[in-house]
Design an enzyme around this catalytic site. Structure first.
Site, short mmCIF file in Angstrom:
data_model
loop_
_atom_site.label_atom_id
_atom_site.label_comp_id
_atom_site.label_asym_id
_atom_site.label_seq_id
_atom_site.Cartn_x
_atom_site.Cartn_y
_atom_site.Cartn_z
N THR A 184 -1.61 8.74 2.32
CA THR A 184 -1.49 7.28 2.24
C THR A 184 -2.40 6.64 3.29
O THR A 184 -2.79 7.28 4.26
CB THR A 184 -0.05 6.83 2.50
OG1 THR A 184 0.30 7.13 3.87
CG2 THR A 184 0.94 7.52 1.57
N TYR A 233 7.88 7.89 17.03
CA TYR A 233 8.08 7.64 15.60
C TYR A 233 9.19 8.55 15.06
O TYR A 233 10.09 8.09 14.33
CB TYR A 233 6.78 7.90 14.86
CG TYR A 233 6.82 7.71 13.37
CD1 TYR A 233 6.71 6.45 12.81
CD2 TYR A 233 6.96 8.80 12.52
CE1 TYR A 233 6.73 6.27 11.43
CE2 TYR A 233 6.98 8.65 11.15
CZ TYR A 233 6.86 7.38 10.61
OH TYR A 233 6.89 7.22 9.24
N SER A 280 0.84 -1.20 0.00
CA SER A 280 0.00 0.00 0.00
C SER A 280 0.87 1.24 0.00
O SER A 280 2.09 1.18 0.19
CB SER A 280 -0.94 0.02 1.22
OG SER A 280 -0.19 0.20 2.42
N LYS A 337 12.84 7.55 13.45
CA LYS A 337 13.28 8.03 12.15
C LYS A 337 14.65 8.71 12.24
O LYS A 337 15.45 8.64 11.31
CB LYS A 337 12.23 8.96 11.54
CG LYS A 337 10.91 8.25 11.21
CD LYS A 337 11.14 7.12 10.22
CE LYS A 337 9.96 6.25 9.97
NZ LYS A 337 10.19 5.20 8.96
N SER A 381 11.76 10.26 7.76
CA SER A 381 10.71 11.28 7.80
C SER A 381 11.32 12.61 8.19
O SER A 381 12.26 12.66 8.99
CB SER A 381 9.64 10.89 8.82
OG SER A 381 8.76 11.97 9.07
N ILE A 403 3.10 4.54 -0.53
CA ILE A 403 4.24 4.85 -1.38
C ILE A 403 5.09 3.61 -1.67
O ILE A 403 5.78 3.56 -2.68
CB ILE A 403 5.12 5.98 -0.77
CG1 ILE A 403 5.68 5.58 0.60
CG2 ILE A 403 4.33 7.27 -0.67
CD1 ILE A 403 6.65 6.62 1.17
#
Length: 317
Positions: free
Chosen positions: A234, A201, A50, A205, A175, A52
């Site tokens: 997304t 998160y 799913s 990253k 990110s 990108i």
């Protein structure tokens, strides 16, 4: 995260990470960079069912590449594989079901893959953002397990396979959110601080960017890069950040726009000519720090991260 860093980052995001930011940046793209055919090249894309990841896998397939999709859930992964085959006409699309938050599963996959396949390009695209602290069956914090430890095991495990091939590459989807975080090795699994899924998160990253830089130093035969896809519309964003999506939905990038730099790093000769270990946004290497708000880490801190990850990785081997 300091107020200054937050304000500067958000202003940067509105200017650069949105659909309009992509439309501005793409004016400088070299169109023929992606006009390539790649039969015989083998790619592994995590989270390729799913968003990108799927968009990238499809474009690779259209150009004749062999694609291995590594996904967690069988049914949507089978659907994605079928769709990629239909749209590309390329039958060389293979599926592997692996939970990338489960280190034992990753090790098993790596050992099997090494025996059966070659690999030119690894794309660490899969990501996890849970907003309440959850533990895996192994007692690992879920974001850390998937985004950091899982990426570490998969990448280090496949480096020997990559080093056998011509022009090997590793692309890790980080990110821009990592710009608000400085590497913190003192609480990798959020055991001692209040849990904020978005900040955890972002820390993961940042860890990926540090790992990319260190891998580039240690394995000069492979071209390593990390990248920011921008703010893309997304399924993952809609699920993990519903408030953000509701607020900025019409300003978010398409999946194809978010995938563009990932694809460019995987395929183009121009990308391979860039120094290894850099962080990219819209086909250009960019700073890993905000102006006047550096989040640099010491070699000792970076070495501590790798030592902890290696110890954990070996525990589950």
């Amino acid at each position: 995260m300091s107020l200054y860093r937050s304000v500067v980052w958000f202003a940067k995001g509105l200017r650069e990470y949105t659909k309009s930011g992509y439309e501005s940046a793409c004016k400088d793209f070299v169109p023929h960079d992606l006009e390539v055919q790649i039969p015989g090249r083998v790619f592994l894309v995590t989270g390729g069912n799913s968003g990108i990841g799927k968009a990238t896998a499809l474009e690779i397939a259209k150009r004749g590449g062999t694609v291995h999709l590594v996904c967690r859930d069988q049914a949507p992964a089978e659907d994605a594989r079928g769709e990629i085959i239909r749209e590309s006409g390329n039958q060389n699309i293979f599926l592997h079901i692996v939970d990338l938050s489960d280190p034992k599963q990753i090790w098993k996959f790596v050992e099997n893959f090494k025996q059966e396949h070659k690999l030119h390009v690894l794309i660490n695209n899969a990501g996890c953002m849970v907003n309440k602290r959850e533990l895996t069956e192994d007692g690992l914090e879920k974001n850390f397990a998937a985004n950091t430890l899982g990426v570490y095991i998969l990448t280090t495990g496949l480096i020997p396979v990559l080093e056998k091939e011509h022009d090997p590459r590793v692309i890790t989807v980080s990110s821009g959110g990592m710009l608000v975080q400085k590497l913190n090795t003192n609480d990798l699994q959020s055991e001692r601080t209040p849990f904020d899924g978005t900040m955890v998160y972002a820390q993961n990253k940042r860890q990926q960017v540090v790992l990319t830089e260190r891998w580039a130093q240690g394995h000069p035969a492979i071209h390593f890069s990390s990248m920011h896809p921008g703010w893309a519309d997304t399924p993952g964003v809609r699920q993990a950040m519903p408030g953000f999506h509701a607020r900025f939905g019409d300003r978010l990038r398409s999946e194809a726009q978010g995938a563009d730099t990932m694809l460019w790093l995987a395929l183009s000769s121009a990308a391979a000519a860039q120094p290894s270990g850099r962080f990219f946004q819209d086909r250009k290497p960019v700073s890993t720090h905000l102006p006047l708000a550096t989040a640099s880490s010491s070699p000792a801190e970076e070495e501590k991260l790798i030592e902890i990850l290696e110890q954990l990785a070996q525990t589950f081997k």
